[in-house]
Each structure stands twice: as structure tokens, then as C-alpha cells.
Design a protein around this motif. Structure first.
Motif, short mmCIF file in Angstrom:
data_model
loop_
_atom_site.label_atom_id
_atom_site.label_comp_id
_atom_site.label_asym_id
_atom_site.label_seq_id
_atom_site.Cartn_x
_atom_site.Cartn_y
_atom_site.Cartn_z
N MET A 1 -29.67 3.52 5.90
CA MET A 1 -28.46 2.79 4.99
C MET A 1 -27.52 3.19 5.44
SD MET A 1 -28.41 1.79 1.27
CE MET A 1 -27.24 2.11 -0.09
N SER A 2 -25.91 3.19 6.05
CA SER A 2 -25.00 3.42 6.14
C SER A 2 -24.15 3.14 5.05
CB SER A 2 -23.85 3.16 7.36
OG SER A 2 -24.15 1.25 7.57
N VAL A 3 -22.83 4.06 5.03
CA VAL A 3 -22.12 3.71 4.27
C VAL A 3 -20.35 4.13 4.27
CG1 VAL A 3 -23.49 4.74 1.87
CG2 VAL A 3 -21.21 6.14 3.52
N LYS A 4 -19.57 3.62 3.93
CA LYS A 4 -18.43 3.54 4.60
C LYS A 4 -17.37 4.99 4.09
CE LYS A 4 -16.15 -1.18 5.04
NZ LYS A 4 -15.07 -2.60 4.63
N CYS A 5 -16.82 4.95 5.15
CA CYS A 5 -15.91 6.10 4.79
C CYS A 5 -14.51 5.79 4.03
CB CYS A 5 -15.30 7.22 6.27
SG CYS A 5 -14.48 8.64 6.35
N LYS A 6 -14.32 6.64 2.82
CA LYS A 6 -12.92 6.84 1.91
C LYS A 6 -11.88 7.13 2.84
CE LYS A 6 -16.11 7.30 -1.76
NZ LYS A 6 -16.42 8.04 -3.20
N ALA A 7 -12.24 7.14 3.77
CA ALA A 7 -10.66 7.99 4.27
C ALA A 7 -10.09 6.92 5.54
CB ALA A 7 -10.39 9.19 5.04
N CYS A 8 -11.55 6.14 6.19
CA CYS A 8 -11.01 5.62 7.70
C CYS A 8 -11.25 4.49 7.60
CB CYS A 8 -11.22 6.18 8.95
SG CYS A 8 -12.39 6.44 9.19
N GLY A 9 -13.03 3.91 6.74
CA GLY A 9 -13.53 2.82 6.38
C GLY A 9 -14.33 2.95 7.95
N VAL A 10 -14.81 3.58 8.34
CA VAL A 10 -15.20 3.71 9.36
C VAL A 10 -16.87 3.71 8.88
CG1 VAL A 10 -16.43 4.60 11.63
CG2 VAL A 10 -14.68 4.05 11.51
N GLN A 11 -17.93 2.78 9.20
CA GLN A 11 -19.72 2.64 8.74
C GLN A 11 -20.30 4.16 9.12
OE1 GLN A 11 -21.19 0.90 6.72
NE2 GLN A 11 -19.71 -0.74 6.99
N ALA A 14 -25.84 7.54 6.79
CA ALA A 14 -26.61 7.97 5.82
C ALA A 14 -26.82 9.24 6.01
CB ALA A 14 -27.63 7.24 4.99
N GLU A 15 -27.50 9.63 6.64
CA GLU A 15 -27.90 11.14 7.58
C GLU A 15 -26.87 12.47 7.64
OE1 GLU A 15 -28.62 8.96 11.07
OE2 GLU A 15 -29.01 8.73 8.62
N ALA A 16 -24.71 11.66 8.22
CA ALA A 16 -24.32 11.80 8.92
C ALA A 16 -23.34 13.14 7.31
CB ALA A 16 -23.12 11.51 9.80
N LYS A 17 -23.30 14.27 7.89
CA LYS A 17 -22.22 14.83 6.82
C LYS A 17 -20.86 14.69 7.06
CE LYS A 17 -25.86 18.44 6.86
NZ LYS A 17 -26.69 18.30 5.82
N THR A 18 -20.31 14.20 8.64
CA THR A 18 -18.97 14.10 8.75
C THR A 18 -18.58 12.81 9.00
OG1 THR A 18 -19.20 15.06 10.40
CG2 THR A 18 -17.99 16.41 8.99
N CYS A 19 -18.01 12.32 9.02
CA CYS A 19 -17.09 10.91 9.54
C CYS A 19 -17.19 11.08 10.84
CB CYS A 19 -16.12 10.21 8.98
SG CYS A 19 -15.40 8.69 9.50
N PRO A 20 -18.30 10.10 11.89
CA PRO A 20 -17.62 10.17 13.21
C PRO A 20 -16.20 9.70 14.11
CG PRO A 20 -19.34 8.23 13.04
CD PRO A 20 -18.69 8.62 11.43
N GLY A 21 -15.45 8.63 12.78
CA GLY A 21 -14.30 8.44 13.04
C GLY A 21 -13.17 9.66 12.86
N CYS A 22 -13.48 10.34 11.95
CA CYS A 22 -12.01 11.09 11.66
C CYS A 22 -12.39 12.11 11.30
CB CYS A 22 -11.21 10.30 10.51
SG CYS A 22 -12.13 10.03 8.82
N GLY A 23 -14.01 12.44 10.96
CA GLY A 23 -14.21 14.25 10.58
C GLY A 23 -14.28 15.23 9.30
N ALA A 27 -19.31 12.89 0.81
CA ALA A 27 -20.05 13.86 0.02
C ALA A 27 -21.36 13.24 -0.69
CB ALA A 27 -19.39 13.00 -1.53
N ALA A 28 -22.42 13.66 -0.57
CA ALA A 28 -24.06 13.75 -0.53
C ALA A 28 -23.72 13.13 -2.07
CB ALA A 28 -25.25 15.02 -0.51
N LYS A 29 -25.47 12.51 -1.32
CA LYS A 29 -24.40 11.23 -3.17
C LYS A 29 -25.88 11.86 -3.43
CE LYS A 29 -25.32 6.12 -1.24
NZ LYS A 29 -25.65 4.72 -1.54
N THR A 30 -25.62 11.82 -5.28
CA THR A 30 -26.68 12.84 -5.89
C THR A 30 -28.03 11.53 -6.43
OG1 THR A 30 -25.53 11.80 -7.78
CG2 THR A 30 -25.02 13.88 -6.45
#
Length: 71
Positions: A1-11, A14-23, A27-30
Motif C-alpha cells: 500500500m502506497s501513500v502520497k508524499c505531502k511535499a510533492c505528491g509522488v506515490q 509503504a516501506e520507504a522512509k523517504t520520498c523517492p521524488g523529493c527526499g 512519517a511512520a503510521k502509528t
């Protein structure tokens, strides 16, 4: 399951710690559901214990013999 980056909007996966588009750090889901379920169980156990104590006290009072005056 992927989420959208809040900074740039790239998908973001779920396991990524940083956005591949902007770096930006993602935030980890609680996981609130297990915590909420545990707290609900604890509250119900405490409530059950309190009600049991009140019922025992009421039963002890009602089991005392009642003397009625004879006329």
C-alpha cells in the motif's frame, strides 16, 4: 500500500522512509487500533471488578436478618 508524499505528491511505497521524488522523510503510521483495543479491555476489566465489589457489598447488606417487632 502506497501513500502520497505531502511535499510533492509522488506515490511513496509503504516501506520507504523517504520520498523517492523529493527526499522528504515520510512519517511512520502509528497503529492506534491495537492500543485502543488494549485500553478498552483494561477499562472493561476495571469496571467489572468495581461492579463485582459493589454487588458483593449490596448482597452482604441484604442478607442480614431483619427483625420485625411482634405486637
Amino acid at each position: 500500500m502506497s501513500v502520497k508524499c505531502k511535499a510533492c505528491g509522488v506515490q511513496v511505497p509503504a516501506e520507504a522512509k523517504t520520498c523517492p521524488g523529493c527526499g522528504v522523510a515520510v512519517a511512520a503510521k502509528t497503529k492506534l487500533l491495537p492500543i485502543a483495543a488494549f485500553m478498552l479491555i483494561v477499562i472493561l476489566m476495571i469496571q467489572s471488578y468495581i461492579n463485582k465489589s459493589e454487588d458483593a457489598a449490596a448482597e452482604a447488606k441484604s442478607s442480614a436478618p431483619v427483625h420485625t417487632p411482634v405486637q
